[in-house]
Design a protein around this motif. Structure first.
Motif, PDB file in Angstrom:
ATOM      1  N   UNK A  79      -1.910  -4.448 -10.687  1.00  0.00           N
ATOM      2  CA  UNK A  79      -2.618  -4.556  -9.406  1.00  0.00           C
ATOM      3  C   UNK A  79      -1.888  -5.487  -8.438  1.00  0.00           C
ATOM      4  N   UNK A  80      -1.350  -6.584  -8.974  1.00  0.00           N
ATOM      5  CA  UNK A  80      -0.631  -7.538  -8.122  1.00  0.00           C
ATOM      6  C   UNK A  80       0.617  -6.898  -7.519  1.00  0.00           C
ATOM      7  N   UNK A  81       1.291  -6.046  -8.306  1.00  0.00           N
ATOM      8  CA  UNK A  81       2.562  -5.466  -7.866  1.00  0.00           C
ATOM      9  C   UNK A  81       2.391  -4.169  -7.083  1.00  0.00           C
ATOM     10  N   UNK A  82       1.201  -3.580  -7.117  1.00  0.00           N
ATOM     11  CA  UNK A  82       0.989  -2.279  -6.487  1.00  0.00           C
ATOM     12  C   UNK A  82       1.190  -2.285  -4.972  1.00  0.00           C
ATOM     13  N   UNK A  83       0.714  -3.309  -4.228  1.00  0.00           N
ATOM     14  CA  UNK A  83       0.892  -3.265  -2.770  1.00  0.00           C
ATOM     15  C   UNK A  83       2.345  -3.135  -2.323  1.00  0.00           C
ATOM     16  N   UNK A  84       3.267  -3.871  -2.987  1.00  0.00           N
ATOM     17  CA  UNK A  84       4.685  -3.778  -2.625  1.00  0.00           C
ATOM     18  C   UNK A  84       5.227  -2.390  -2.947  1.00  0.00           C
ATOM     19  N   UNK A  85       4.814  -1.841  -4.096  1.00  0.00           N
ATOM     20  CA  UNK A  85       5.259  -0.497  -4.482  1.00  0.00           C
ATOM     21  C   UNK A  85       4.756   0.544  -3.487  1.00  0.00           C
ATOM     22  N   UNK A  86       3.482   0.404  -3.081  1.00  0.00           N
ATOM     23  CA  UNK A  86       2.901   1.349  -2.126  1.00  0.00           C
ATOM     24  C   UNK A  86       3.626   1.273  -0.787  1.00  0.00           C
ATOM     25  N   UNK A  87       4.029   0.077  -0.389  1.00  0.00           N
ATOM     26  CA  UNK A  87       4.723  -0.092   0.886  1.00  0.00           C
ATOM     27  C   UNK A  87       6.075   0.601   0.868  1.00  0.00           C
ATOM     28  N   UNK A  88       6.782   0.529  -0.252  1.00  0.00           N
ATOM     29  CA  UNK A  88       8.117   1.126  -0.350  1.00  0.00           C
ATOM     30  C   UNK A  88       8.048   2.613  -0.670  1.00  0.00           C
ATOM     31  N   UNK A 109       5.245   4.619  -0.517  1.00  0.00           N
ATOM     32  CA  UNK A 109       4.188   5.344   0.201  1.00  0.00           C
ATOM     33  C   UNK A 109       3.207   6.024  -0.752  1.00  0.00           C
ATOM     34  N   UNK A 110       2.914   5.375  -1.859  1.00  0.00           N
ATOM     35  CA  UNK A 110       1.963   5.953  -2.803  1.00  0.00           C
ATOM     36  C   UNK A 110       1.533   4.926  -3.829  1.00  0.00           C
ATOM     37  N   UNK A 111       0.288   5.034  -4.292  1.00  0.00           N
ATOM     38  CA  UNK A 111      -0.238   4.108  -5.287  1.00  0.00           C
ATOM     39  C   UNK A 111       0.069   4.595  -6.694  1.00  0.00           C
ATOM     40  N   UNK A 135       1.765   5.434 -15.769  1.00  0.00           N
ATOM     41  CA  UNK A 135       2.956   5.080 -15.012  1.00  0.00           C
ATOM     42  C   UNK A 135       4.168   5.892 -15.447  1.00  0.00           C
ATOM     43  N   UNK A 136       4.995   6.254 -14.479  1.00  0.00           N
ATOM     44  CA  UNK A 136       6.270   6.895 -14.790  1.00  0.00           C
ATOM     45  C   UNK A 136       7.216   5.851 -15.356  1.00  0.00           C
ATOM     46  N   UNK A 137       8.380   6.302 -15.821  1.00  0.00           N
ATOM     47  CA  UNK A 137       9.364   5.363 -16.360  1.00  0.00           C
ATOM     48  C   UNK A 137       9.774   4.353 -15.292  1.00  0.00           C
ATOM     49  N   UNK A 138      10.049   4.834 -14.080  1.00  0.00           N
ATOM     50  CA  UNK A 138      10.473   3.942 -13.004  1.00  0.00           C
ATOM     51  C   UNK A 138       9.393   2.919 -12.693  1.00  0.00           C
ATOM     52  N   UNK A 139       8.135   3.371 -12.649  1.00  0.00           N
ATOM     53  CA  UNK A 139       7.023   2.461 -12.374  1.00  0.00           C
ATOM     54  C   UNK A 139       6.870   1.434 -13.492  1.00  0.00           C
ATOM     55  N   UNK A 159      -6.573  16.712  -9.092  1.00  0.00           N
ATOM     56  CA  UNK A 159      -8.020  16.836  -8.943  1.00  0.00           C
ATOM     57  C   UNK A 159      -8.732  15.617  -9.510  1.00  0.00           C
ATOM     58  N   UNK A 160      -8.237  15.120 -10.648  1.00  0.00           N
ATOM     59  CA  UNK A 160      -8.862  13.951 -11.264  1.00  0.00           C
ATOM     60  C   UNK A 160      -8.688  12.724 -10.380  1.00  0.00           C
ATOM     61  N   UNK A 161      -7.504  12.579  -9.783  1.00  0.00           N
ATOM     62  CA  UNK A 161      -7.252  11.447  -8.891  1.00  0.00           C
ATOM     63  C   UNK A 161      -8.196  11.496  -7.697  1.00  0.00           C
ATOM     64  N   UNK A 162      -8.356  12.700  -7.110  1.00  0.00           N
ATOM     65  CA  UNK A 162      -9.245  12.855  -5.952  1.00  0.00           C
ATOM     66  C   UNK A 162     -10.688  12.548  -6.334  1.00  0.00           C
TER      67      UNK A 162
END
Length: 241
Positions: free
Chosen positions: A32-41, A43-45, A68-72, A129-132
């Motif tokens: 959660x702490x790192x998500x805002x920076x990832x979303x900014x770069x 463009x997705x949570x 999470x993907x490997x990169x995430x 669909x699950x995410x939505x």
């Protein structure tokens, strides 16, 4: 579809916790702490999911986790210590090696390739669909994660829009005054009403300031409690009790 098998492309925060020997709550907090920076770069949570846990009393509880993907994963692992980070990297290498050694079978015909593509697309659509469907739950979970402390109304105005409900600080203050949560006139302007205090939605913090000339000033700050944060989030996403 015969022996065709989809490649595992993600790892859950639950798996990461088990692999690194860390409590799952700590892994969730780090993400959660790192998500805002990832979303900014990007463009997705990150993909937030929910699993059902049966309770001893016969009920059940929805518990959040991330896929999470490997990169995430490797991005989040930058917050881990060296040993935990090494375990995660080695686990991904093991998964990729298993895939190369035959866990994933290449389609032997055009027909099998089409079936595999259709299956993969179906998996993607089901996940979307699950995410939505979970969007209101995502916001609710995020509100719960902040409920360990009180926050200013201005901070609450930043929590509410995170999942699609547009409202700014001034509009939130106006809404609270209009709906009887904050006083709308007099010396108590923008302070909690008796109704809001009885509901446990706010707490008031008084600060005493002594001026150089000896005069004493008492300032009053209204803060939204953890219960209040969840209450107002549910109001705006339409999940009132």
């Amino acid at each position: 579809m015969g022996n065709l098998e989809l490649i595992k492309e993600t790892m859950s925060s639950i798996e990461i916790a088990e692999l690194t020997g860390k409590p799952h709550n700590d892994i969730m907090k780090a993400i959660r702490v790192m998500e805002p920076a990832w979303e900014k770069v990007q463009q997705g949570k990150f993909s937030l999911m929910f699993k059902i846990r049966e309770l001893p009393n016969g009920g059940h509880k929805e518990e959040p986790y991330y896929e999470l993907t490997k990169t995430e994963c490797l991005y989040v692992a930058t917050k881990f210590n060296d040993e935990a980070r090494a375990k995660l990297i080695l686990r991904w290498e093991q998964l990729e090696k298993e895939r190369r050694n035959g866990n994933f079978q290449v389609p032997s015909s055009f027909k099998e390739a089409l079936l595999l593509a259709a299956h993969q697309q179906e998996e993607i659509e089901n996940q979307q669909k699950q995410i939505e469907a979970n969007k209101p739950k995502v916001l609710f979970a995020e509100a719960v994660s902040t409920s360990q402390r009180c926050c200013l109304v201005s901070e609450l105005a930043k929590i509410i829009p995170q999942n699609g409900v547009t409202i700014g600080q001034n509009r939130l203050f106006a809404w609270m005054r209009k709906n009887g949560y904050l006083c709308n006139k007099g010396q108590c302007y923008n302070q909690p009403t008796q109704k809001a205090m009885e509901l446990g939605l706010f707490e008031i913090k008084k600060t005493t300031i002594t001026k150089p000339d000896g005069d004493i000033i008492v300032t009053t700050t209204s803060k939204v409690t953890g219960k209040g944060q969840i209450y107002f989030v549910n109001k705006f996403i339409g999940k009132e009790d």
